[in-house]
Design a protein around this motif. Sequence first.
Motif, PDB file in Angstrom:
ATOM      1  N   LEU A  87      -1.234  -5.143   4.862  1.00  0.00           N
ATOM      2  CA  LEU A  87      -2.052  -5.406   3.683  1.00  0.00           C
ATOM      3  C   LEU A  87      -3.242  -6.254   4.084  1.00  0.00           C
ATOM      4  O   LEU A  87      -3.131  -7.114   4.966  1.00  0.00           O
ATOM      5  N   ARG A  90      -1.975   2.650   8.024  1.00  0.00           N
ATOM      6  CA  ARG A  90      -2.305   2.654   6.597  1.00  0.00           C
ATOM      7  C   ARG A  90      -2.431   1.200   6.150  1.00  0.00           C
ATOM      8  O   ARG A  90      -1.486   0.420   6.294  1.00  0.00           O
ATOM      9  N   GLY A 118      -2.994  -1.409   3.113  1.00  0.00           N
ATOM     10  CA  GLY A 118      -2.868  -1.518   1.665  1.00  0.00           C
ATOM     11  C   GLY A 118      -3.825  -2.535   1.069  1.00  0.00           C
ATOM     12  O   GLY A 118      -4.095  -3.584   1.675  1.00  0.00           O
ATOM     13  N   VAL A 127      -5.278   2.339   1.459  1.00  0.00           N
ATOM     14  CA  VAL A 127      -4.442   2.819   0.361  1.00  0.00           C
ATOM     15  C   VAL A 127      -4.325   1.730  -0.700  1.00  0.00           C
ATOM     16  O   VAL A 127      -4.047   0.574  -0.381  1.00  0.00           O
ATOM     17  N   ASP A 128      -4.534   2.084  -1.952  1.00  0.00           N
ATOM     18  CA  ASP A 128      -4.316   1.134  -3.045  1.00  0.00           C
ATOM     19  C   ASP A 128      -2.824   0.968  -3.288  1.00  0.00           C
ATOM     20  O   ASP A 128      -2.085   1.954  -3.341  1.00  0.00           O
ATOM     21  N   VAL A 129      -2.374  -0.269  -3.426  1.00  0.00           N
ATOM     22  CA  VAL A 129      -0.972  -0.558  -3.721  1.00  0.00           C
ATOM     23  C   VAL A 129      -0.901  -1.589  -4.842  1.00  0.00           C
ATOM     24  O   VAL A 129      -1.907  -2.208  -5.202  1.00  0.00           O
ATOM     25  N   ALA A 171       5.780  -1.919  -1.278  1.00  0.00           N
ATOM     26  CA  ALA A 171       4.429  -1.667  -0.764  1.00  0.00           C
ATOM     27  C   ALA A 171       4.472  -1.249   0.698  1.00  0.00           C
ATOM     28  O   ALA A 171       3.753  -0.329   1.121  1.00  0.00           O
ATOM     29  N   GLN A 182       4.810   2.257   1.776  1.00  0.00           N
ATOM     30  CA  GLN A 182       3.629   3.120   1.706  1.00  0.00           C
ATOM     31  C   GLN A 182       2.585   2.788   2.764  1.00  0.00           C
ATOM     32  O   GLN A 182       1.783   3.657   3.129  1.00  0.00           O
ATOM     33  N   VAL A 183       2.558   1.525   3.231  1.00  0.00           N
ATOM     34  CA  VAL A 183       1.503   1.100   4.148  1.00  0.00           C
ATOM     35  C   VAL A 183       2.097   0.293   5.301  1.00  0.00           C
ATOM     36  O   VAL A 183       3.246  -0.145   5.244  1.00  0.00           O
TER      37      VAL A 183
END
Length: 493
Positions: A403, A264, A266, A299-301, A396, A399-400
């Motif tokens: 980045l 994932r 970010g 994924v947007d963070v 963050a 979630q991911v």
Amino acid sequence: MTSSLTELSIAAASEALRARKFSARELTQAHVDAIAALDSQLNAFITQTPELALAGADQADAALSRGDAGKLAGIPLGIKDLFCTTGVRTTAASRILGHFVPPYESTVTANLLRDGAVFLGKTNLDEFAMGSSNESSAFGPVTNPWSPPGKALVPGGSSGGSAAAVSAGLAMGATGTDTGGSIRQPASLCGIAGMKPTYGRCSRYGVVAFASSLDHPGPFGRSVADCATLLGSMAGFDPKDSTSADRAVPDFAAACARGVKGLRIGVPREYRQDGMAQEIDALWEQGLAWLRDAGATVVDVSLPHTKYGLAAYYIVAPAEASSNLARYDGVRFGLRGQTNGDLDDLYELTRAEGFGEEVQRRILIGTYVLSAGYYDAYYTRAQKVRALILRDFTEAFGQVDALLTPTTPNAAFAQGEKVDDPVTMYLNDVFTVPADLAGIPAMSVPAGLDGAGLPLGLQVMGRPFDEETVFAVGAAIEKSAGFTARPRLRAGV
């Protein structure tokens, strides 16, 4: 043959050396010749050590013949002139240390020597690593090898000499330090890869200090895999550094082949800056598309405190610099101001003569924010913001896995263009500073060219001590980007 030797990757050169297709002396001589031919135009090196390099190459050849050579045997490197090297001048690009010859070796360079690397010399930098353009060096500015005819561009800073040397083929790799972006920003501007590992992954022992809680030693290479190989040698626990992490060093090079399927990635919405060049935004979107095509999910963070990162950094870093540079007083070593007065006069004259304008500016800022009346208003508040920035990254990374952002808000600019406007210069670090404040690993990967044909990089950031994922994502971007452009000023041309 000579020019092709300066174009090899570290992996290819190591394989060829072990197959005895050429010798370490031949490889080193090719880089010594390249420095002799080009460095008068680039000024990438402060101190060149061709004799030591060739002697080291002979030692590598002997080890290769015996079959007990280290993993970097015969690989010629540039060493940022912030790393202390036994018997070789270490200046930090400052007049105040212009004649300092250390009697000891930094841990990072000792590790590289242990593994058989060959040192070509000490590379130029912004004075005491304070700068984003390599124009504050007491030994003159470094010119970006991507400069068009008749126009000198900056290579980025502070590790501009290292980045320029690797980009131009004067060295196969180089060491750097990253305090606010000083590896990633010049890597982006010079079209190469640069890795800032997690704080504590590489020892700071023997590295001339700028801001002790922010200084990160790391590598430059012409590829992600080269950076991984170099970091594998540079890293490791060091009892001489109280901030060194006692953690095993993974096989970073192997991580480059992992791929990104299932990861994932970010996208921090706060990194979309108003007025950002359209071509940089387009490259960012292209990078995300490459990762999607390779099997990752985007994924947007949110990193809500990112907008305060630059302001917090330019309080914390000058404060620590003010404390660290207080040791340069003309008494024990380095430059001594000529005075017939008292001790205060000695301090004042030594520092006035020895420190350049940018270093003096940061010392003054740091002393001010640490003063009794302003400590809580500035320094304490900045440290609280720093804690919030780290918390944002921690949330963050819940979630991911990594980045992706641009590395810099612009491509290389002309020498002298921003030197009279410190605030504009500081804005070059807007995308890189947060990772330093949080101490997380981050790297820049060359991904494309702007409309003027100048390189642009994408930045990958990861969880603390998860450099392996950063390398995996970086390698996936590198593979998709297929970045093969080379600078105008380079070895063999």
